[in-house]
Design a protein around this motif. Sequence first.
Motif, PDB file in Angstrom:
ATOM      1  N   ALA A 309       0.861  -1.188   0.000  1.00 28.37           N
ATOM      2  CA  ALA A 309       0.000   0.000   0.000  1.00 28.37           C
ATOM      3  C   ALA A 309       0.890   1.229   0.000  1.00 28.37           C
ATOM      4  CB  ALA A 309      -0.924   0.009   1.218  1.00 28.37           C
ATOM      5  N   TRP A 310       0.372   2.333  -0.530  1.00 25.58           N
ATOM      6  CA  TRP A 310       1.145   3.561  -0.638  1.00 25.58           C
ATOM      7  C   TRP A 310       1.081   4.346   0.665  1.00 25.58           C
ATOM      8  CZ3 TRP A 310      -0.876   1.034  -4.587  1.00 25.58           C
ATOM      9  CH2 TRP A 310      -0.123   0.936  -5.754  1.00 25.58           C
ATOM     10  N   LEU A 311       2.239   4.900   1.055  1.00 25.16           N
ATOM     11  CA  LEU A 311       2.274   5.717   2.267  1.00 25.16           C
ATOM     12  C   LEU A 311       1.447   6.979   2.089  1.00 25.16           C
ATOM     13  CD1 LEU A 311       6.042   5.409   3.292  1.00 25.16           C
ATOM     14  CD2 LEU A 311       4.077   4.205   4.250  1.00 25.16           C
ATOM     15  N   ASP A 312       1.481   7.558   0.899  1.00 20.84           N
ATOM     16  CA  ASP A 312       0.683   8.746   0.592  1.00 20.84           C
ATOM     17  C   ASP A 312      -0.243   8.391  -0.558  1.00 20.84           C
ATOM     18  OD1 ASP A 312      -0.438  11.175   0.036  1.00 20.84           O
ATOM     19  OD2 ASP A 312       1.435  12.303   0.105  1.00 20.84           O
ATOM     20  N   SER A 313      -1.509   8.150  -0.245  1.00 19.15           N
ATOM     21  CA  SER A 313      -2.450   7.676  -1.260  1.00 19.15           C
ATOM     22  C   SER A 313      -2.811   8.743  -2.277  1.00 19.15           C
ATOM     23  CB  SER A 313      -3.722   7.166  -0.576  1.00 19.15           C
ATOM     24  OG  SER A 313      -4.310   8.205   0.186  1.00 19.15           O
ATOM     25  N   SER A 314      -2.467  10.011  -2.007  1.00 15.27           N
ATOM     26  CA  SER A 314      -2.813  11.078  -2.942  1.00 15.27           C
ATOM     27  C   SER A 314      -1.792  11.232  -4.064  1.00 15.27           C
ATOM     28  CB  SER A 314      -2.945  12.407  -2.191  1.00 15.27           C
ATOM     29  OG  SER A 314      -1.710  12.773  -1.594  1.00 15.27           O
ATOM     30  N   LYS A 315      -0.634  10.555  -3.957  1.00 18.14           N
ATOM     31  CA  LYS A 315       0.401  10.681  -4.976  1.00 18.14           C
ATOM     32  C   LYS A 315       0.225   9.619  -6.056  1.00 18.14           C
ATOM     33  CE  LYS A 315       3.883  12.899  -2.052  1.00 18.14           C
ATOM     34  NZ  LYS A 315       5.262  12.842  -1.521  1.00 18.14           N
ATOM     35  N   SER A 316       1.125   9.666  -7.037  1.00 17.49           N
ATOM     36  CA  SER A 316       1.038   8.771  -8.190  1.00 17.49           C
ATOM     37  C   SER A 316       1.113   7.313  -7.759  1.00 17.49           C
ATOM     38  CB  SER A 316       2.176   9.082  -9.170  1.00 17.49           C
ATOM     39  OG  SER A 316       2.221   8.127 -10.199  1.00 17.49           O
ATOM     40  N   LYS A 317       0.367   6.453  -8.480  1.00 18.30           N
ATOM     41  CA  LYS A 317       0.338   5.023  -8.177  1.00 18.30           C
ATOM     42  C   LYS A 317       1.255   4.232  -9.118  1.00 18.30           C
ATOM     43  CE  LYS A 317      -2.857   5.562  -5.038  1.00 18.30           C
ATOM     44  NZ  LYS A 317      -3.129   6.987  -5.225  1.00 18.30           N
ATOM     45  N   GLU A 318       2.312   4.862  -9.634  1.00 16.56           N
ATOM     46  CA  GLU A 318       3.253   4.175 -10.511  1.00 16.56           C
ATOM     47  C   GLU A 318       4.334   3.478  -9.687  1.00 16.56           C
ATOM     48  OE1 GLU A 318       3.337   6.668 -14.630  1.00 16.56           O
ATOM     49  OE2 GLU A 318       4.364   7.561 -12.920  1.00 16.56           O
ATOM     50  N   LEU A 319       4.893   2.413 -10.261  1.00 19.94           N
ATOM     51  CA  LEU A 319       5.941   1.638  -9.602  1.00 19.94           C
ATOM     52  C   LEU A 319       7.165   1.556 -10.496  1.00 19.94           C
ATOM     53  CD1 LEU A 319       4.270  -1.527  -8.010  1.00 19.94           C
ATOM     54  CD2 LEU A 319       5.161   0.463  -6.819  1.00 19.94           C
ATOM     55  N   VAL A 320       8.336   1.488  -9.852  1.00 19.18           N
ATOM     56  CA  VAL A 320       9.576   1.146 -10.543  1.00 19.18           C
ATOM     57  C   VAL A 320       9.937  -0.266 -10.114  1.00 19.18           C
ATOM     58  CG1 VAL A 320      12.012   1.667 -10.834  1.00 19.18           C
ATOM     59  CG2 VAL A 320      10.362   3.530 -10.641  1.00 19.18           C
ATOM     60  N   ILE A 321      10.039  -1.174 -11.079  1.00 20.52           N
ATOM     61  CA  ILE A 321      10.306  -2.578 -10.781  1.00 20.52           C
ATOM     62  C   ILE A 321      11.589  -2.991 -11.487  1.00 20.52           C
ATOM     63  CG2 ILE A 321       8.821  -3.337 -12.688  1.00 20.52           C
ATOM     64  CD1 ILE A 321       8.188  -5.819 -11.023  1.00 20.52           C
ATOM     65  N   SER A 322      12.406  -3.813 -10.812  1.00 21.72           N
ATOM     66  CA  SER A 322      13.681  -4.230 -11.391  1.00 21.72           C
ATOM     67  C   SER A 322      13.986  -5.667 -10.992  1.00 21.72           C
ATOM     68  CB  SER A 322      14.815  -3.305 -10.936  1.00 21.72           C
ATOM     69  OG  SER A 322      14.972  -3.366  -9.525  1.00 21.72           O
ATOM     70  N   CYS A 323      14.764  -6.305 -11.852  1.00 20.81           N
ATOM     71  CA  CYS A 323      15.273  -7.649 -11.589  1.00 20.81           C
ATOM     72  C   CYS A 323      16.685  -7.694 -12.148  1.00 20.81           C
ATOM     73  CB  CYS A 323      14.387  -8.705 -12.238  1.00 20.81           C
ATOM     74  SG  CYS A 323      14.948 -10.402 -11.947  1.00 20.81           S
ATOM     75  N   GLY A 324      17.677  -7.764 -11.254  1.00 21.97           N
ATOM     76  CA  GLY A 324      19.060  -7.656 -11.697  1.00 21.97           C
ATOM     77  C   GLY A 324      19.321  -6.262 -12.233  1.00 21.97           C
ATOM     78  N   LEU A 325      19.800  -6.177 -13.468  1.00 19.09           N
ATOM     79  CA  LEU A 325      20.063  -4.883 -14.096  1.00 19.09           C
ATOM     80  C   LEU A 325      18.889  -4.390 -14.931  1.00 19.09           C
ATOM     81  CD1 LEU A 325      23.753  -5.509 -15.246  1.00 19.09           C
ATOM     82  CD2 LEU A 325      22.963  -4.364 -13.165  1.00 19.09           C
ATOM     83  N   LYS A 326      17.828  -5.177 -15.009  1.00 18.22           N
ATOM     84  CA  LYS A 326      16.667  -4.799 -15.808  1.00 18.22           C
ATOM     85  C   LYS A 326      15.698  -3.991 -14.947  1.00 18.22           C
ATOM     86  CE  LYS A 326      18.570  -7.453 -18.851  1.00 18.22           C
ATOM     87  NZ  LYS A 326      19.360  -6.872 -19.955  1.00 18.22           N
ATOM     88  N   LYS A 327      15.273  -2.839 -15.476  1.00 14.34           N
ATOM     89  CA  LYS A 327      14.404  -1.945 -14.712  1.00 14.34           C
ATOM     90  C   LYS A 327      13.377  -1.322 -15.645  1.00 14.34           C
ATOM     91  CE  LYS A 327      16.263   0.760 -11.638  1.00 14.34           C
ATOM     92  NZ  LYS A 327      16.991   1.885 -10.993  1.00 14.34           N
TER      93      LYS A 327
END
Length: 510
Positions: A309-327
Amino acid sequence: MIPSYHKIKWISESIDLKVEQNYHYNERFIIFHDSTSSNSKQTLNMILRVDTLHESYSLFLYSPFWIINRTELQLELQIENNRTFIEMTETPLLFCLENFESEPNKKTQGQLRLYDIDNENNTTIWSEKFSLDITKSTSMASCKVPNDRICVDVLISSFGLTKIITFSPSIAIINKSTVELEVVETISDKEQDKWKSVNPKEIIPFWSHNIKDGIMCDHYKHSRAASSSFMMNEKYRTLLRMNDKERPVIYVRVSAANFDGLRVIFGDYKIDDAPLLVINCLKNDSVSFSPINNVRTKILPPQNYVYHAWLDSSKSKELVISCGLKKTKLELTSQCGFLGKNDDCNLSYTICVVGTQTILLVTDDPEIIEAASAMSSLAQPGQPAQIVFHDNGLSLVNSITEEEMLYISLNKSKVIRTKTRTCFIRPYIAHEVMGFSILNILQERKYAKSDTYIAHITCSENPPSWLMATSKRLLFGTKISLFDLYKIDWQIEYENLKEEPAIKPNLNEI
């Protein structure tokens, strides 16, 4: 005679049931007077319907409109030039038009406005008209109230003669939790009113000063040190972090409808209340993710899942996801994509929405991606669904590890067979993630490439040291920097052990 209504005993004049009426139904306009006071000018208007069957009379005494005011405001209602004042009371107001016998096909409409009983000239303009010729409807009427909107609900009674009109605010706070809350609206970090208390299982009206830019803040009434905030003008659900050890989070859902206003619903936290479920189906690689513009990254070990869950629900709901060097950066909408190539495997992800749960799944198995996408499309509203039970079975589960050990299935030919699970996605456990993270950064992932983390124990706090067991060896390490740098004091592979490990009472040895 009506024994009691608004704590008054009402009585009417005598009625001759044999007198025929000229309109379609044999209905009569009845005026009741206050029988307790001869000087009172209060009257109560009702309708008496008289049906004749052979030599018997069937009498129905009713009010065409029941008015319920849940706005905490003093209102004035106008229906066909008939006006009535609506107090802030739980008792319904019985309202009857004086010209009730007018043309049956004429449309009945109402208007509403705020009313100041102490200053009759200080009244606001009437709202736009809303229809009352309906069996069940909910609409919004605009009049001069703090947020310019009042919810109008019209419902016809079970016997079909009375319409129940309920006025309520366009925003209602519903507390389904077990703890008392306080809420307030803030605009540019300034509180617009006093904090309003909401008891468990209570529903209260809430008037917004600026529904477009306003933010609602809430906190536990017994712990007012800090509060959580969220936008209240869009439909979503989330978890709010609260400054309380016993109840660290609370669930909130904003329900919005075009003609039914907003409902802000608070509830106690349950395991699946988090808006996002992240699943790592990879067998050997961890997945890292963090909300955009947030430096705090969460590491999810192989074959683990975690609710987020987001700490601040009023901000953007986008995520940065990575696995190894792939992001990559993701918007949480239904989609599939390619994350990158790791060794000989193609890493893919899919985001699907099942009911109210958004699921982000990372895997190198295309069949899992296909199955998850199919499940998401099946769960869309309005899509036909067919549920088929292929067979029944018995699952044997380890109560400590919560892992399925054995599955016994009975197929159509009634031949008993056994099936063991080959892949198990486990819940996120902070202690295990810490050990997995340490192994993942030791000597530039030297051991992470060949070993699989099993468990670790903390041996000392100062300096921090630990003993770790992997799939191939034992390692003893010490933290040497505040920047998560570790050194290995010693390591030994299992095949080089001369005897089974033993616990020694000397605290300087392991």
